[in-house]
Every structure is written in structure tokens, then in C-alpha cells.
Design an enzyme around this catalytic site. Structure first.
Site, PDB file in Angstrom:
ATOM      1  N   ARG A 108       0.838  -1.203   0.000  1.00  0.00           N
ATOM      2  CA  ARG A 108       0.000   0.000   0.000  1.00  0.00           C
ATOM      3  C   ARG A 108       0.873   1.254   0.000  1.00  0.00           C
ATOM      4  O   ARG A 108       0.577   2.237  -0.683  1.00  0.00           O
ATOM      5  CB  ARG A 108      -0.896   0.026   1.250  1.00  0.00           C
ATOM      6  N   PRO A 157      -0.749   7.390  14.313  1.00  0.00           N
ATOM      7  CA  PRO A 157      -1.060   6.337  15.288  1.00  0.00           C
ATOM      8  C   PRO A 157      -0.240   5.072  15.039  1.00  0.00           C
ATOM      9  O   PRO A 157       0.547   5.016  14.088  1.00  0.00           O
ATOM     10  CB  PRO A 157      -2.532   6.066  15.007  1.00  0.00           C
ATOM     11  N   HIS A 160      -1.032   1.373  11.557  1.00  0.00           N
ATOM     12  CA  HIS A 160      -0.328   1.089  10.291  1.00  0.00           C
ATOM     13  C   HIS A 160       0.953   1.902  10.367  1.00  0.00           C
ATOM     14  O   HIS A 160       1.005   3.046   9.907  1.00  0.00           O
ATOM     15  CB  HIS A 160      -1.155   1.552   9.090  1.00  0.00           C
ATOM     16  N   LYS A 182       5.911  13.243  13.941  1.00  0.00           N
ATOM     17  CA  LYS A 182       6.089  12.442  15.156  1.00  0.00           C
ATOM     18  C   LYS A 182       5.242  11.171  15.024  1.00  0.00           C
ATOM     19  O   LYS A 182       4.026  11.229  15.152  1.00  0.00           O
ATOM     20  CB  LYS A 182       5.644  13.220  16.405  1.00  0.00           C
ATOM     21  N   GLU A 185       4.837   6.543  19.499  1.00  0.00           N
ATOM     22  CA  GLU A 185       5.982   6.005  20.265  1.00  0.00           C
ATOM     23  C   GLU A 185       5.877   4.483  20.395  1.00  0.00           C
ATOM     24  O   GLU A 185       6.845   3.813  20.727  1.00  0.00           O
ATOM     25  CB  GLU A 185       6.082   6.686  21.634  1.00  0.00           C
ATOM     26  N   GLU A 255      -8.080  12.889  11.448  1.00  0.00           N
ATOM     27  CA  GLU A 255      -8.672  11.600  11.024  1.00  0.00           C
ATOM     28  C   GLU A 255      -8.743  10.721  12.267  1.00  0.00           C
ATOM     29  O   GLU A 255      -7.726  10.215  12.720  1.00  0.00           O
ATOM     30  CB  GLU A 255      -7.808  10.948   9.940  1.00  0.00           C
ATOM     31  N   ARG A 288      -7.930  -1.315  12.579  1.00  0.00           N
ATOM     32  CA  ARG A 288      -8.028  -0.335  11.495  1.00  0.00           C
ATOM     33  C   ARG A 288      -9.133   0.605  11.893  1.00  0.00           C
ATOM     34  O   ARG A 288     -10.151   0.174  12.447  1.00  0.00           O
ATOM     35  CB  ARG A 288      -8.410  -1.003  10.165  1.00  0.00           C
ATOM     36  N   CYS A 289      -8.945   1.885  11.555  1.00  0.00           N
ATOM     37  CA  CYS A 289     -10.027   2.825  11.860  1.00  0.00           C
ATOM     38  C   CYS A 289     -11.297   2.373  11.162  1.00  0.00           C
ATOM     39  O   CYS A 289     -12.394   2.558  11.665  1.00  0.00           O
ATOM     40  CB  CYS A 289      -9.632   4.230  11.443  1.00  0.00           C
ATOM     41  N   GLU A 383     -15.712   2.416  20.287  1.00  0.00           N
ATOM     42  CA  GLU A 383     -14.814   1.736  19.358  1.00  0.00           C
ATOM     43  C   GLU A 383     -14.030   0.642  20.076  1.00  0.00           C
ATOM     44  O   GLU A 383     -13.322   0.919  21.033  1.00  0.00           O
ATOM     45  CB  GLU A 383     -13.837   2.762  18.760  1.00  0.00           C
ATOM     46  N   ARG A 444     -10.661   1.290  -0.386  1.00  0.00           N
ATOM     47  CA  ARG A 444     -10.376   2.602  -0.967  1.00  0.00           C
ATOM     48  C   ARG A 444      -9.183   2.454  -1.889  1.00  0.00           C
ATOM     49  O   ARG A 444      -8.477   1.456  -1.835  1.00  0.00           O
ATOM     50  CB  ARG A 444     -10.007   3.583   0.153  1.00  0.00           C
TER      51      ARG A 444
HETATM   52  P1  NAD Z   1      -3.782   7.794  19.901  1.00  0.00           P
HETATM   53  O1  NAD Z   1      -4.770   8.873  19.714  1.00  0.00           O
HETATM   54  O2  NAD Z   1      -3.582   7.205  21.247  1.00  0.00           O
HETATM   55  O3  NAD Z   1      -2.313   8.313  19.457  1.00  0.00           O
HETATM   56  C1  NAD Z   1      -2.110   8.889  18.183  1.00  0.00           C
HETATM   57  C2  NAD Z   1      -0.880   9.791  18.223  1.00  0.00           C
HETATM   58  O4  NAD Z   1      -1.139  10.896  19.097  1.00  0.00           O
HETATM   59  C3  NAD Z   1       0.393   9.130  18.720  1.00  0.00           C
HETATM   60  O5  NAD Z   1       1.460   9.519  17.892  1.00  0.00           O
HETATM   61  C4  NAD Z   1       0.550   9.727  20.107  1.00  0.00           C
HETATM   62  O6  NAD Z   1       1.894   9.817  20.524  1.00  0.00           O
HETATM   63  C5  NAD Z   1       0.018  11.123  19.879  1.00  0.00           C
HETATM   64  N1  NAD Z   1      -0.330  11.869  21.103  1.00  0.00           N
HETATM   65  C6  NAD Z   1      -0.509  11.401  22.349  1.00  0.00           C
HETATM   66  N2  NAD Z   1      -0.809  12.409  23.191  1.00  0.00           N
HETATM   67  C7  NAD Z   1      -0.843  13.540  22.440  1.00  0.00           C
HETATM   68  C8  NAD Z   1      -1.116  14.903  22.719  1.00  0.00           C
HETATM   69  N3  NAD Z   1      -1.433  15.308  23.940  1.00  0.00           N
HETATM   70  N4  NAD Z   1      -1.075  15.784  21.707  1.00  0.00           N
HETATM   71  C9  NAD Z   1      -0.777  15.398  20.466  1.00  0.00           C
HETATM   72  N5  NAD Z   1      -0.503  14.118  20.128  1.00  0.00           N
HETATM   73  C10 NAD Z   1      -0.536  13.194  21.109  1.00  0.00           C
HETATM   74  O7  NAD Z   1      -4.166   6.696  18.830  1.00  0.00           O
HETATM   75  P2  NAD Z   1      -3.565   5.243  18.649  1.00  0.00           P
HETATM   76  O8  NAD Z   1      -3.950   4.423  19.822  1.00  0.00           O
HETATM   77  O9  NAD Z   1      -2.126   5.323  18.247  1.00  0.00           O
HETATM   78  O10 NAD Z   1      -4.379   4.782  17.338  1.00  0.00           O
HETATM   79  C11 NAD Z   1      -5.644   4.221  17.400  1.00  0.00           C
HETATM   80  C12 NAD Z   1      -6.729   5.214  17.059  1.00  0.00           C
HETATM   81  O11 NAD Z   1      -6.463   5.838  15.822  1.00  0.00           O
HETATM   82  C13 NAD Z   1      -8.067   4.544  16.902  1.00  0.00           C
HETATM   83  O12 NAD Z   1      -9.052   5.305  17.544  1.00  0.00           O
HETATM   84  C14 NAD Z   1      -8.282   4.535  15.407  1.00  0.00           C
HETATM   85  O13 NAD Z   1      -9.622   4.452  15.002  1.00  0.00           O
HETATM   86  C15 NAD Z   1      -7.650   5.812  15.021  1.00  0.00           C
HETATM   87  N6  NAD Z   1      -7.323   5.818  13.598  1.00  0.00           N
HETATM   88  C16 NAD Z   1      -8.016   6.635  12.752  1.00  0.00           C
HETATM   89  C17 NAD Z   1      -7.751   6.602  11.385  1.00  0.00           C
HETATM   90  C18 NAD Z   1      -8.485   7.474  10.394  1.00  0.00           C
HETATM   91  O14 NAD Z   1      -7.990   7.641   9.301  1.00  0.00           O
HETATM   92  N7  NAD Z   1      -9.640   8.021  10.720  1.00  0.00           N
HETATM   93  C19 NAD Z   1      -6.784   5.724  10.902  1.00  0.00           C
HETATM   94  C20 NAD Z   1      -6.113   4.915  11.795  1.00  0.00           C
HETATM   95  C21 NAD Z   1      -6.375   4.966  13.146  1.00  0.00           C
END
Ligand code: NAD
Length: 481
Positions: A108, A157, A160, A182, A185, A255, A288-289, A383, A444
Site C-alpha cells: 500500500r 497512530p 499502520h 512524530k 511512540e 482523522e 483499522r479505523c 470503538e 479505498r
Molecule cells: P492515539 O490517539 O492514542 O495516538 C495517536 C498519536 O497521538 C500518537 O502519535 C501519540 O503519541 C500522539 N499523542 C498522544 N498524546 C498527544 C497529545 N497530547 N497531543 C498530540 N498528540 C498526542 O491513537 P492510537 O492508539 O495510536 O491509534 C488508534 C486510534 O487511531 C483509533 O481510535 C483509530 O480508530 C484511530 N485511527 C483513525 C484513522 C483514520 O484515518 N480516521 C486511521 C487509523 C487509526
């Protein structure tokens, strides 16, 4: 447990501040979720590291021609294709996703580069004649897109590790922007691999910095820095909404999470529907979202649908992520797996029927089928970012639409039916960003518009084409004509 990794040296990563490798004494450990072994460390960037990345970006004005950008992106795609196996292994190590999933992800990522490279060649300027009304003039108004004046902050996130990152980086390169990225982590390694590939492909290093660190220490600076024009974020709703409030007067592309349904009508091909349901629910370990997180099934076909779904779930091989035959690896960590177990146990206690799974070993959580789930149960109301298939039964299309629209999310959806009257109603009435008929919600092209509404996002889309639009300012100019 299989410890394939004992002979793999621990990677000691550095920050990439405009291409310069910078190490720090304070590090974050990255563990392979299947065995818990530490496979790498990444530096914890200091605030001065972050500020330096933005300073370098501010002081650099990209001058790449469209052809230059095309060449860099195509070259990066070639390098990725030549290192497919190695990059897939990095993704599997940092995420626990099985090799089938990580190989798919690298494929991808190559598509994203191909589309971004080709799109870099396209001038999408518009021309408006001005003699359109009685007070018009003999002039023309033209549009052109320019890169942003400031820098783009990108935050991604874990789910992926490469594809989420490349969906931000490639459009940034294609539009001659500068980006400070960023990655999560939890899965920071692929982002560093990608940055090195782009530098090798002759990207001016000032156009991309990658930093890792504790978000509680560095995220606010990334959101509020005076040189940031746009924040592009993919992740959960809670942090997305925090960013929406914090990054004041910055353009924001958010997103966020999803809670996508598959809706199975009484006329559906049940074999096809069950196949879509299983792959939509378990691919990428359900993380996956756009994973199928709710299965809304017409009562008259629900028993047969569930039988087929259970059979497909049983047939799925889950376990050792490095085994090429494995269909599903672990979820991101043990804490996530424990949370799925709890939410499923809660649903069972409230009357849902466990048909398969709910078995956990560390971060390995089995694919799980629950029947007779009530739409108010937590497992479907919120979710569940893992391989859980909760089946909710309904009687009429009105019920299906009401239940589908009955959560805070609005990302994507899947509908299984051949009836055109149903199809048109679902397309009109589902409050989501995408409706896929007889396909999984996640279907998609990497090029096409993608993104949600309600708590899933503000309606500004990603996908290469839309990301390139949001990463540019439209300027108009007019000429006598
Ligand atoms: P998360 O929100 O916990 O973390 C995402 C990112 O935010 C990480 O890089 C994290 O370090 C950063 N972060 C943490 N605290 C922050 C702060 N205070 N300010 C700014 N950034 C900060 O998400 P996750 O657990 O890594 O991923 C899962 C989530 O992502 C699920 O809810 C999933 O549905 C969503 N997601 C959405 C899409 C989309 O395109 N809509 C795609 C993939 C995943």
C-alpha cells in the site's frame, strides 16, 4: 513461545533532524508484542530538538520542480519495493501484525508513492472567465496552489506504522512542503526507515524531520509553535479533540476513530457477506479505523450468517506473527488485549452469546464472535480497536439505519444487498464519510478521498489527492483577457 528474535540485534535509533542523526540518553523502548522482547530504542527528543527541527524547516524554502518531486517519490517507491521483505519485518517487529498484514502494508505504501509522484506532475489550476453576468468584465481569474508558508506538523497512530506516515509525508513532498513528523511512540521504527529512504532518493533533508518522544513533553510545542501552519493528525478521538482545542488558528486535518458497521440485508449473498465480515473484522488484528466493529444483520438471515461467520473465524490461523502462514498476529500490547477481554466479558454478562474466541495470551487475542449483542452494550457503542465481531440483529431497514447512525462516529460502512432501493437509501441516509456496497468499509484507493464526520473527523479528507489540496494555499490571479 517462539523467540525468533534472539539473534536480532537491538536497533538503537536516532532522531532525524533534517536528516541529521541525533541520539539522546533518554530513550523509549520498543517491544515485539508477541514475545515482549525489546527490539529497539528510540530517543526521547528534548524541546530544543523539536524547536531546532522547526527552525531548520522555517529557514529552508523548497525549490523542487514538479519533475524533481516526481523523481524523488518514484525512486523512494523503487527502494521500498527492493526492500519489501525487510521493511515488512520491521513493521511486524514493532506492531505484532502478521507478515501477511505487514507485506500488504508495504505494498500500500508503494501505491501511495506512485499516486503522489503522478499527482505531483498535475497542475490542477482552474480558469474562470469573468464575463459571466451583466456586470462582468473581459478578464479571467486563474488559480494556482502554493505550498504552505509555514511547516506542517504530522502526528500518526500505531496501527499502520508505515502507511499512516506515508499518507502524510508523500503528499507533503509532492506539494513542496516542509514537515516535522512524530510517529506513535509504540511503533516508531517504520517512520525512520521511510525518512532514510526519502533522503536516499534525494529529498532535501530540510523538508522532513522525524522526532520521537514523550507526547506529554513535546506534543504541545508541535501543536502551538509559531512556524506551524497545519496540523495533520490521525489517531483516537480524545487526542484529536484535544488537538482541535490546542492548535488554535492552525489548519487542522483530523482523522479519528471509527465504529464502522457491516449491514447485511435479507437478500444478501450470505457467503459473500460472511467473507467480508471476517476479513473486515480481523485484518490488521482488527486495528483499522475502518475495521468492521459492528455487524448489523437482518433477523431472518442472522442464524445462517453467524454460522458462516463462526466457520470463517475458526478457519483463521492466528498466532506467531513471523510465521508466513499466520493470518492474524497480536494486537499492539497486552493492555489492549486485556481491555478487549473485559469489554467482551461485560457483554456476555449482560446477555450476549459468545460463539467463538475471547481467549487471550499476552498481547495475543483470538478473533472473537459475539451474537445477540444489544446496540447499547459498550462493545458496540464505543470503538473496540481489536478483532471482535459483535452481531446485532434488526428487523427493518429503518432499524438498520437508526442503529448504524446511533454511535458518535461516522467514518465508513459496508452494505450487503443487491436491492437498488436499499442501496440508494443507505447511501443517502448513513451519516458517514464512505458507503461501500458489497465491500469492506476500509476499501479505498490510496488516491481517493477518505475520512469521516461526527467524532471521526471534521470532514476534511485524506487520500493523496485531498491531502495535497489541504497542504496548499490557493492563490488566485486575474488578467485582462
Ligand atoms: P492515539 O490517539 O492514542 O495516538 C495517536 C498519536 O497521538 C500518537 O502519535 C501519540 O503519541 C500522539 N499523542 C498522544 N498524546 C498527544 C497529545 N497530547 N497531543 C498530540 N498528540 C498526542 O491513537 P492510537 O492508539 O495510536 O491509534 C488508534 C486510534 O487511531 C483509533 O481510535 C483509530 O480508530 C484511530 N485511527 C483513525 C484513522 C483514520 O484515518 N480516521 C486511521 C487509523 C487509526
Amino acid at each position: 513461545m517462539n523467540t525468533l528474535l534472539s539473534d536480532t540485534p537491538i536497533r538503537r535509533e536516532s532522531l532525524r533532524i533534517a536528516g541529521e542523526k541525533v541520539g539522546r540518553d533518554e530513550v523509549i523502548e520498543v517491544a515485539y508484542p508477541y514475545t515482549g522482547e525489546v527490539v529497539a530504542t528510540v530517543p526521547k527528543a528534548t524541546l530544543e530538538d523539536v524547536r531546532r527541527a522547526y527552525r531548520i524547516a522555517r529557514d529552508y524554502q523548497p525549490t523542487l520542480t514538479r519533475f524533481d518531486r516526481y523523481k524523488i517519490l518514484m525512486r523512494a517507491g523503487e527502494i521500498i519495493a527492493s526492500r519489501l521483505d525487510e521493511i515488512s519485518r520491521v513493521i511486524t517487529l514493532e506492531s505484532g501484525l502478521c507478515r501477511k498484514d505487514s507485506l500488504y502494508e508495504v505494498g500500500r505504501a508503494s501505491d501511495v508513492l506512485l499516486f503522489a509522484a503522478n499527482q505531483a506532475l498535475v497542475d490542477d489550476g482552474q480558469v474562470f472567465s469573468c464575463d459571466l453576468t451583466h456586470h462582468g468584465k473581459s478578464r479571467k481569474v486563474y488559480t494556482l496552489r502554493e505550498p504552505l508558508l509555514g511547516t506542517i506538523t504530522a502526528i500518526t497512530p500505531f496501527n499502520h506504522p508505515l502507511n499512516q506516515v506515508i499518507h502524510k509525508v508523500a503528499p507533503s513532498v509532492a506539494t513542496n512542503n516542509r514537515m516535522v513528523l512524530k510517529p506513535s511512540e509504540k511503533t516508531p521504527l517504520s517512520a525512520y526507515v521511510l525518512a532514510d529512504i526519502l533522503y536516499e532518493a534525494d529529498l532535501p533533508p530540510q523538508m522532513l524531520s522525524v522526532i520521537t518522544g514523550d507526547p506529554r513533553e513535546i506534543a504541545d510545542t508541535m501543536l502551538t509553535h509559531e512556524d506551524v501552519d497545519l496540523v495533520t493528525f490521525t489517531g483516537g478521538v480524545a487526542i484529536g479533540k484535544y488537538i482541535a482545542g490546542k492548535a488554535a488558528y492552525k489548519r487542522q486535518v483530523l482523522e479519528l476513530g471509527g465504529n464502522d458497521p457491516i449491514i447485511v440485508m435479507e437478500d444478501a449473498d450470505l457467503e459473500e457477506a460472511a467473507t467480508l465480515a471476517a476479513s473486515g473484522s480481523y485484518k490488521n488484528s482488527g486495528q483499522r479505523c475502518t475495521a468492521i466493529k459492528r455487524m448489523l444483520v437482518h433477523t431472518s438471515v442472522a442464524d445462517e450468517f453467524v454460522e458462516r461467520l463462526v466457520a470463517k473465524t475458526e478457519a483463521l490461523k492466528y498466532g506467531d506473527p513471523m510465521d508466513p502462514a499466520t493470518d492474524m498476529g497480536t494486537v499492539i500490547d497486552e493492555a489492549a488485549a486485556i481491555q478487549f477481554e473485559q469489554v467482551v466479558n461485560e457483554a456476555i454478562a449482560a446477555g450476549a452469546q459468545l460463539r467463538y474466541g475471547n481467549i487471550r495470551r499476552g498481547a495475543l487475542y483470538s478473533p472473537t464472535v459475539l451474537d445477540h449483542v444489544d446496540p447499547q452494550m459498550s462493545v458496540v457503542k464505543h470503538e473496540t480497536f481489536g478483532p471482535v465481531s459483535p452481531v446485532v440483529r434488526f428487523d427493518t431497514i429503518e432499524d438498520a439505519i437508526r442503529i448504524a447512525n446511533g454511535t458518535a462516529y461516522g467514518l465508513s460502512s459496508s452494505v450487503c444487498t443487491n436491492r437498488l432501493d436499499y442501496i440508494t437509501r443507505f447511501i443517502r441516509e448513513l451519516k458517514v464519510g464512505s458507503v461501500n456496497i458489497r465491500e469492506v468499509p476500509g476499501y479505498r484507493l490510496e488516491l481517493t478521498p477518505f475520512g469521516g464526520i461526527k467524532d471521526s473527523g471534521l470532514g476534511y479528507k485524506e487520500g493523496v489527492l485531498e491531502a495535497m489540496k489541504s497542504f496548499t494555499n490557493t492563490k488566485t490571479y486575474s488578467l485582462p483577457w
